[in-house]
Write an enzyme that holds these catalytic residues in place. Structure first.
Site, mmCIF file in Angstrom:
data_model
loop_
_atom_site.group_PDB
_atom_site.id
_atom_site.type_symbol
_atom_site.label_atom_id
_atom_site.label_comp_id
_atom_site.label_asym_id
_atom_site.label_seq_id
_atom_site.Cartn_x
_atom_site.Cartn_y
_atom_site.Cartn_z
ATOM 1 N N SER B 15 58.390 48.817 17.294
ATOM 2 C CA SER B 15 58.215 47.580 16.359
ATOM 3 C C SER B 15 57.169 46.826 17.071
ATOM 4 O O SER B 15 56.386 46.366 16.545
ATOM 5 C CB SER B 15 59.348 46.959 16.445
ATOM 6 O OG SER B 15 60.355 47.716 15.535
ATOM 7 N N ARG B 40 58.383 38.353 19.293
ATOM 8 C CA ARG B 40 59.905 38.295 19.055
ATOM 9 C C ARG B 40 60.077 37.670 17.818
ATOM 10 O O ARG B 40 60.954 38.131 16.931
ATOM 11 C CB ARG B 40 60.763 38.115 20.356
ATOM 12 C CG ARG B 40 62.228 38.261 19.916
ATOM 13 C CD ARG B 40 63.127 38.335 21.162
ATOM 14 N NE ARG B 40 62.623 39.544 21.926
ATOM 15 C CZ ARG B 40 62.954 40.775 21.821
ATOM 16 N NH1 ARG B 40 63.997 40.935 20.793
ATOM 17 N NH2 ARG B 40 62.658 41.725 22.765
ATOM 18 N N HIS B 43 58.857 39.705 14.974
ATOM 19 C CA HIS B 43 59.816 40.887 14.769
ATOM 20 C C HIS B 43 61.122 40.934 14.251
ATOM 21 O O HIS B 43 61.591 41.467 13.346
ATOM 22 C CB HIS B 43 60.368 41.295 16.442
ATOM 23 C CG HIS B 43 61.252 42.459 16.525
ATOM 24 N ND1 HIS B 43 62.623 42.164 17.046
ATOM 25 C CD2 HIS B 43 61.132 43.761 16.185
ATOM 26 C CE1 HIS B 43 63.074 43.253 17.011
ATOM 27 N NE2 HIS B 43 62.385 44.609 16.558
#
Lengths: 217, 217
Positions: B15, B40, B43
């Site tokens: 990812s 993050r 994500h």
């Protein structure tokens, strides 16, 4: 920059007004029976994309309403989604919210099968009695496992809320759920999340709780 | 639609690769010291807007790192954000995560003062010892109360993660925090959320935990 003077108890109402106004300005008209769900998801994300991506099977709302009135269990794939669900509103209808991701038996199944704990927790949830609503905000593997159990005839959820977020197999897993004959609410594409999963659960619950006396989580 | 064959343990890595590739295609180059945090958050949301809106005070990362190494407490405004924080990674550094929103004394303060429980829970948190990191993903009133206590000289947080989501006073409350001399990480604009708050906490924690042996929540 000036603050808007709104009482704490009126913030949600004012937010929903703003969302309604801006949708109108964008020329987006929501289906009346689903507006409360779509607006709540926008409210929890400030992301108007959901007005386009949230997709409902024809029978989703009716089946969800029936299930909740019968005291359905809601099973989430993450603790975060579980935390966001208004348990009091659910319990008022005789239902319970479950999350099995940290259970030792789930960890054992995952290790044995070489699958994710999210997928293993679906197997555990399949043993629950009564109507089951699955709210998946994170793990596409949970949706894939749901699809397997459904096609094997081993599970018939009352509703799947399929809104995982992510970049690997998320889009595909959502499309897979839409191929089943199980009622679904899916956020097509990459976006979603535990917050979105919880918001959809709460929108369904609040629609059945005209008093809205239940304290928000 | 075909699934990508990626082992569960490699999904996050894959990812992050996709996010990096797509940022590059958009011509966006992230600051090297903050890329782990911004990526993050993308994500956890699949929303590339955060590459533009996440804003860091100059000293935010250094101060956050120092505080976490000293066993800082992280205080969240919602149970959802609390649920999303990797408590094991935090405890490995000697820290604890707190959420006071459902505490009876907080409800009593809120009632007495006519403020939100989120604001009242900031008052309770102000009594904790050691460095304090506030992670606010939902309630602008929590940021406003933080601002009051800071300007009154009653509180000096090590870091404020100011990422509430919403339509009423959210943008303003974030700007208010950016006017203080307290280290901050803020998502400017309306977007944010409990998931974003937790993702930022975890990015800070994982950066200090090179082993990444800690199990994800």
């Amino acid at each position: 920059m000036e603050f808007e003077h709104v009482k704490p108890m009126d913030i949600e109402k004012r937010s929903m007004e703003i969302i309604g106004q801006e949708l109108a300005e964008m020329g987006i008209s929501l289906p009346a029976d689903k507006a409360h769900i779509i607006k709540r998801v926008i409210h929890t994300s400030a992301d108007f994309d959901y007005a386009q991506t949230l997709t409902f099977s024809e029978d989703a709302l009716e089946r969800a309403t029936d299930a909740l009135k019968q005291g359905a269990s809601i099973i989430t794939d993450t603790k975060m989604a579980w935390s966001g669900i208004n348990k009091r509103a659910l319990e008022n209808l005789g239902g319970q919210a479950y999350n099995f991701i940290s259970d030792e038996d789930v960890a054992a199944i995952a290790k044995e099968k070489g699958c994710t704990r999210a997928a293993a927790s679906i197997d555990k949830a399949a043993n629950l009695n009564g109507p089951l609503i699955f709210a998946v905000g994170n793990a596409p593997t949970a949706l894939i496992r749901l699809h397997e159990l459904i096609t094997e005839g081993k599970l018939k959820p009352a509703l799947i809320i399929g809104v995982p977020v992510g970049f690997v197999n998320v889009v595909q897993a959502k499309e897979l759920i839409m191929e089943t004959d199980v009622p679904y609410i899916v956020a097509r594409g990459r976006k979603g999340g535990s917050n979105v999963a919880a918001a959809i659960c709460n929108a369904l619950l609040y629609n059945l709780d005209s008093s809205r006396g239940a304290k928000k989580p």
